[in-house]
Design a protein around this motif. Structure first.
Motif, PDB file in Angstrom:
ATOM      1  N   ILE A   1      -0.954  -0.642  -4.284  1.00  0.00           N
ATOM      2  CA  ILE A   1      -2.326  -0.259  -3.970  1.00  0.00           C
ATOM      3  C   ILE A   1      -2.341   1.203  -3.534  1.00  0.00           C
ATOM      4  O   ILE A   1      -1.572   1.608  -2.657  1.00  0.00           O
TER       5      ILE A   1
ATOM      6  N   ARG B   1       0.872  -1.173   0.000  1.00  0.00           N
ATOM      7  CA  ARG B   1       0.000   0.000   0.000  1.00  0.00           C
ATOM      8  C   ARG B   1       0.903   1.216   0.000  1.00  0.00           C
ATOM      9  O   ARG B   1       1.774   1.359   0.859  1.00  0.00           O
TER      10      ARG B   1
ATOM     11  N   GLN C   1      -5.208  -0.146  -8.302  1.00  0.00           N
ATOM     12  CA  GLN C   1      -4.188  -1.184  -8.177  1.00  0.00           C
ATOM     13  C   GLN C   1      -3.327  -1.177  -9.436  1.00  0.00           C
ATOM     14  O   GLN C   1      -3.856  -1.114 -10.548  1.00  0.00           O
TER      15      GLN C   1
ATOM     16  N   LEU D   1      -5.069   4.141  -2.268  1.00  0.00           N
ATOM     17  CA  LEU D   1      -6.411   4.490  -1.834  1.00  0.00           C
ATOM     18  C   LEU D   1      -6.677   5.959  -2.138  1.00  0.00           C
ATOM     19  O   LEU D   1      -5.828   6.816  -1.886  1.00  0.00           O
ATOM     20  N   LYS D   2      -7.833   6.207  -2.702  1.00  0.00           N
ATOM     21  CA  LYS D   2      -8.287   7.576  -2.999  1.00  0.00           C
ATOM     22  C   LYS D   2      -7.308   8.365  -3.868  1.00  0.00           C
ATOM     23  O   LYS D   2      -7.111   9.547  -3.695  1.00  0.00           O
TER      24      LYS D   2
ATOM     25  N   GLU E   1     -15.946   1.017  -5.737  1.00  0.00           N
ATOM     26  CA  GLU E   1     -16.524   0.691  -4.429  1.00  0.00           C
ATOM     27  C   GLU E   1     -15.554   0.987  -3.288  1.00  0.00           C
ATOM     28  O   GLU E   1     -15.949   1.453  -2.231  1.00  0.00           O
ATOM     29  N   ARG E   2     -14.281   0.737  -3.519  1.00  0.00           N
ATOM     30  CA  ARG E   2     -13.254   0.974  -2.500  1.00  0.00           C
ATOM     31  C   ARG E   2     -12.456   2.247  -2.754  1.00  0.00           C
ATOM     32  O   ARG E   2     -11.579   2.577  -1.974  1.00  0.00           O
ATOM     33  N   ASP E   3     -12.709   2.932  -3.861  1.00  0.00           N
ATOM     34  CA  ASP E   3     -11.923   4.083  -4.301  1.00  0.00           C
ATOM     35  C   ASP E   3     -10.437   3.744  -4.230  1.00  0.00           C
ATOM     36  O   ASP E   3      -9.632   4.409  -3.596  1.00  0.00           O
ATOM     37  N   MET E   4     -10.111   2.633  -4.905  1.00  0.00           N
ATOM     38  CA  MET E   4      -8.767   2.067  -4.840  1.00  0.00           C
ATOM     39  C   MET E   4      -8.250   1.789  -6.247  1.00  0.00           C
ATOM     40  O   MET E   4      -8.957   1.208  -7.069  1.00  0.00           O
TER      41      MET E   4
ATOM     42  N   TYR F   1      -9.175  -0.358 -11.266  1.00  0.00           N
ATOM     43  CA  TYR F   1      -9.755   0.607 -10.343  1.00  0.00           C
ATOM     44  C   TYR F   1     -11.029   0.027  -9.761  1.00  0.00           C
ATOM     45  O   TYR F   1     -11.871  -0.504 -10.496  1.00  0.00           O
ATOM     46  N   SER F   2     -11.184   0.112  -8.454  1.00  0.00           N
ATOM     47  CA  SER F   2     -12.394  -0.314  -7.763  1.00  0.00           C
ATOM     48  C   SER F   2     -13.095   0.925  -7.225  1.00  0.00           C
ATOM     49  O   SER F   2     -12.616   1.542  -6.256  1.00  0.00           O
TER      50      SER F   2
END
Length: 126
Positions: A118, A74, A104, A120-121, A99-102, A96-97
């Motif tokens: 990874i 991360r 990869q 996030l945001k 749902e998780r605003d992630m 890109y997810s």
């Protein structure tokens, strides 16, 4: 429990390539390593050893991937990572997810070790 480090064992030339690659991509630095019977490097993130590189002519790249698929980190700095991978001519894929605003990013070291970064945001600048 936490993961202490992971190890890559490969011939000297490949280890040198992986060391340079990992240091550039993840801002790692080569650091102290005890005197061991095999040549190698320890790569640090801040003051923690994260990756052991051990010279071995008994290890070689397999034609087929084994069961260990990849190692994930991360991070922050998505756009910097993409820029670095492009400079190093490293192939990568992005997922890109929402749902998780992630975001990869999947890629490999020169020796073929699968890595995932990874974020996030964070989104890629267009």
């Amino acid at each position: 429990m936490h993961i202490d480090h992971f190890n890559i064992s490969a011939p000297a030339k490949i280890l040198t390539e992986d060391k340079k690659f990992l240091c550039e991509v993840f801002d790692l630095v080569e650091g102290w390593r005890p005197k061991l019977s095999q040549h190698g490097y320890w790569l640090y993130y801040k003051d923690k050893v994260l990756i052991h590189l051990i010279e071995s002519n008994d290890h070689y790249r397999n034609e087929k991937q084994g069961y260990l698929d990849h190692i994930a980190f991360r991070l922050s700095g998505l756009n910097k990572l993409i820029k670095t991978l492009k400079i190093l001519s490293t192939e990568y894929s992005i997922k890109y997810s929402a749902e998780r605003d992630m975001t990869q990013v999947f890629f490999e070291t020169p020796s073929g070790v699968g890595l995932e970064a990874i974020f996030l945001k964070e989104n890629i600048d267009e």
